[in-house]
Design a protein around this motif. Structure first.
Motif, PDB file in Angstrom:
ATOM      1  N   HIS A  17     -32.733 -28.216 -18.601  1.00  0.00           N
ATOM      2  CA  HIS A  17     -32.218 -27.675 -19.859  1.00  0.00           C
ATOM      3  C   HIS A  17     -33.198 -26.699 -20.513  1.00  0.00           C
ATOM      4  O   HIS A  17     -32.816 -25.947 -21.409  1.00  0.00           O
ATOM      5  CB  HIS A  17     -31.906 -28.805 -20.833  1.00  0.00           C
ATOM      6  CG  HIS A  17     -30.750 -29.657 -20.417  1.00  0.00           C
ATOM      7  ND1 HIS A  17     -29.487 -29.148 -20.210  1.00  0.00           N
ATOM      8  CD2 HIS A  17     -30.665 -30.989 -20.143  1.00  0.00           C
ATOM      9  CE1 HIS A  17     -28.671 -30.122 -19.843  1.00  0.00           C
ATOM     10  NE2 HIS A  17     -29.364 -31.244 -19.785  1.00  0.00           N
ATOM     11  N   THR A 134     -26.967 -23.637 -21.903  1.00  0.00           N
ATOM     12  CA  THR A 134     -25.973 -24.707 -21.936  1.00  0.00           C
ATOM     13  C   THR A 134     -26.431 -25.886 -22.806  1.00  0.00           C
ATOM     14  O   THR A 134     -25.606 -26.704 -23.217  1.00  0.00           O
ATOM     15  CB  THR A 134     -25.671 -25.220 -20.525  1.00  0.00           C
ATOM     16  OG1 THR A 134     -26.889 -25.658 -19.891  1.00  0.00           O
ATOM     17  CG2 THR A 134     -25.033 -24.121 -19.678  1.00  0.00           C
ATOM     18  N   ASP A 137     -25.733 -24.842 -28.540  1.00  0.00           N
ATOM     19  CA  ASP A 137     -24.421 -24.369 -28.975  1.00  0.00           C
ATOM     20  C   ASP A 137     -24.634 -23.087 -29.766  1.00  0.00           C
ATOM     21  O   ASP A 137     -25.349 -23.088 -30.776  1.00  0.00           O
ATOM     22  CB  ASP A 137     -23.767 -25.447 -29.835  1.00  0.00           C
ATOM     23  CG  ASP A 137     -22.313 -25.146 -30.176  1.00  0.00           C
ATOM     24  OD1 ASP A 137     -21.835 -24.042 -29.861  1.00  0.00           O
ATOM     25  OD2 ASP A 137     -21.654 -26.022 -30.766  1.00  0.00           O
ATOM     26  N   ARG A 156     -27.191 -24.724 -32.486  1.00  0.00           N
ATOM     27  CA  ARG A 156     -27.319 -26.165 -32.644  1.00  0.00           C
ATOM     28  C   ARG A 156     -27.711 -26.775 -31.303  1.00  0.00           C
ATOM     29  O   ARG A 156     -27.213 -26.365 -30.252  1.00  0.00           O
ATOM     30  CB  ARG A 156     -25.991 -26.771 -33.117  1.00  0.00           C
ATOM     31  CG  ARG A 156     -26.005 -28.288 -33.254  1.00  0.00           C
ATOM     32  CD  ARG A 156     -24.688 -28.814 -33.796  1.00  0.00           C
ATOM     33  NE  ARG A 156     -23.585 -28.543 -32.889  1.00  0.00           N
ATOM     34  CZ  ARG A 156     -22.322 -28.921 -33.118  1.00  0.00           C
ATOM     35  NH1 ARG A 156     -22.026 -29.558 -34.250  1.00  0.00           N
ATOM     36  NH2 ARG A 156     -21.362 -28.632 -32.261  1.00  0.00           N
ATOM     37  N   ASN A 158     -27.586 -29.207 -28.334  1.00  0.00           N
ATOM     38  CA  ASN A 158     -26.676 -30.159 -27.703  1.00  0.00           C
ATOM     39  C   ASN A 158     -27.430 -31.339 -27.104  1.00  0.00           C
ATOM     40  O   ASN A 158     -26.820 -32.358 -26.758  1.00  0.00           O
ATOM     41  CB  ASN A 158     -25.863 -29.479 -26.594  1.00  0.00           C
ATOM     42  CG  ASN A 158     -24.886 -28.464 -27.134  1.00  0.00           C
ATOM     43  OD1 ASN A 158     -24.345 -28.635 -28.231  1.00  0.00           O
ATOM     44  ND2 ASN A 158     -24.654 -27.398 -26.386  1.00  0.00           N
ATOM     45  N   GLU A 159     -28.724 -31.180 -26.925  1.00  0.00           N
ATOM     46  CA  GLU A 159     -29.579 -32.207 -26.340  1.00  0.00           C
ATOM     47  C   GLU A 159     -30.743 -32.485 -27.282  1.00  0.00           C
ATOM     48  O   GLU A 159     -31.126 -31.629 -28.078  1.00  0.00           O
ATOM     49  CB  GLU A 159     -30.128 -31.742 -24.982  1.00  0.00           C
ATOM     50  CG  GLU A 159     -29.088 -31.163 -24.027  1.00  0.00           C
ATOM     51  CD  GLU A 159     -28.110 -32.201 -23.512  1.00  0.00           C
ATOM     52  OE1 GLU A 159     -28.421 -33.412 -23.631  1.00  0.00           O
ATOM     53  OE2 GLU A 159     -27.047 -31.820 -23.005  1.00  0.00           O
TER      54      GLU A 159
END
Length: 252
Positions: A17, A134, A137, A156, A158-159
């Motif tokens: 990520h 990914t 956001d 934002r 996501n993780e």
């Protein structure tokens, strides 16, 4: 899966990520900047708040195990200086200022940008399916990844930053702030590199909520030196500013 998995003793395993757009083996600078900000917060003197961070990016941060170190360089009654590093890749100098309660009358400017109406827009071409793009956001109020010129985007996470931890307001803004040059690019990504060699973030206050807004504009000199200037907001109004110095060159 989070951006990082804790291994103990200041060590972390980087996950996919963290992957950035320039090299499949290197991180976007946002996650390691946030990891350094986390280290600063952990040793911050009581009652002091991070007001400014300057990150020097010596070389791309690899997607690998990393070691984070932090130390207090100077501490006074009102101001402290803290250094943190992921050697030999990235270093941070943080200025902390003592925060009081209702020292002056509240005078927060009203919001000038709004999350309502911001939309998801297509990403620029990438060679990998999983990465920073990914794990975050992105929603645009103005411009897009595929348009040249100034842009306004809400970001934002996501993780989580570190597995098992709730991200702090400071890490939420730091993981996003390095995207200013990416959303406001002035050149074609397939033809040019525009990589930031540093990042400076000034914070009047820390963000409230999950969303951080970047209102960014990039300027580029023909000599190949660029500057990305970003106003930072949350849904309650302005929170600060970030600036990036850019290395700009044709792709070979």
């Amino acid at each position: 899966m989070a951006f990082y998995l804790p291994l103990g003793s200041g060590r972390f395993a980087s996950t996919a990520h963290t992957r950035g757009p320039w090299d499949a083996g290197s991180q976007h600078a946002g996650p390691p900047a946030a990891l350094l900000g986390r280290a600063v917060e952990q040793i911050a003197p009581p009652g002091m708040r991070v007001a400014r961070l300057t990150f020097e990016i010596a070389k791309p941060v690899p997607i690998a195990e990393l070691s984070v170190e932090a130390r207090i360089v100077r501490q006074g009654r009102s101001v402290a200086l803290v250094e943190a590093a992921i050697e030999p890749f990235m270093r941070c100098t943080a200025l902390l200022i003592r925060a009081g309660a209702d020292v002056v009358p509240a005078a927060v400017p009203p919001p000038t940008v709004h999350l309502d109406g911001a939309t998801v827009k297509p990403l620029y071409p990438t060679t990998h399916d999983v990465g920073y793009h990914t794990a975050m956001d992105f929603r645009f109020s103005e411009g897009s990844f595929l348009e040249r010129g100034p842009a306004t985007a809400w970001l934002r996470m996501n993780e989580s930053l570190v597995d098992g931890e709730e991200p702090s307001p400071l890490t939420r803004v730091l993981v996003a702030a390095d995207s200013g040059n990416g959303i406001s690019n002035e050149l074609e990504l397939r033809s040019f590199l525009f990589v930031n060699a540093d990042l400076t973030v000034h914070l009047l206050r820390h963000p409230i909520g999950e969303w951080v807004c970047l209102r960014s504009a990039t300027s580029i000199d023909p000599a190949g030196i660029g500057l990305a200037d970003t106003a930072l907001h949350d849904q309650h109004g302005p929170i600060g500013r970030s600036v990036q110095s850019l290395f700009v060159a044709p792709r070979r």
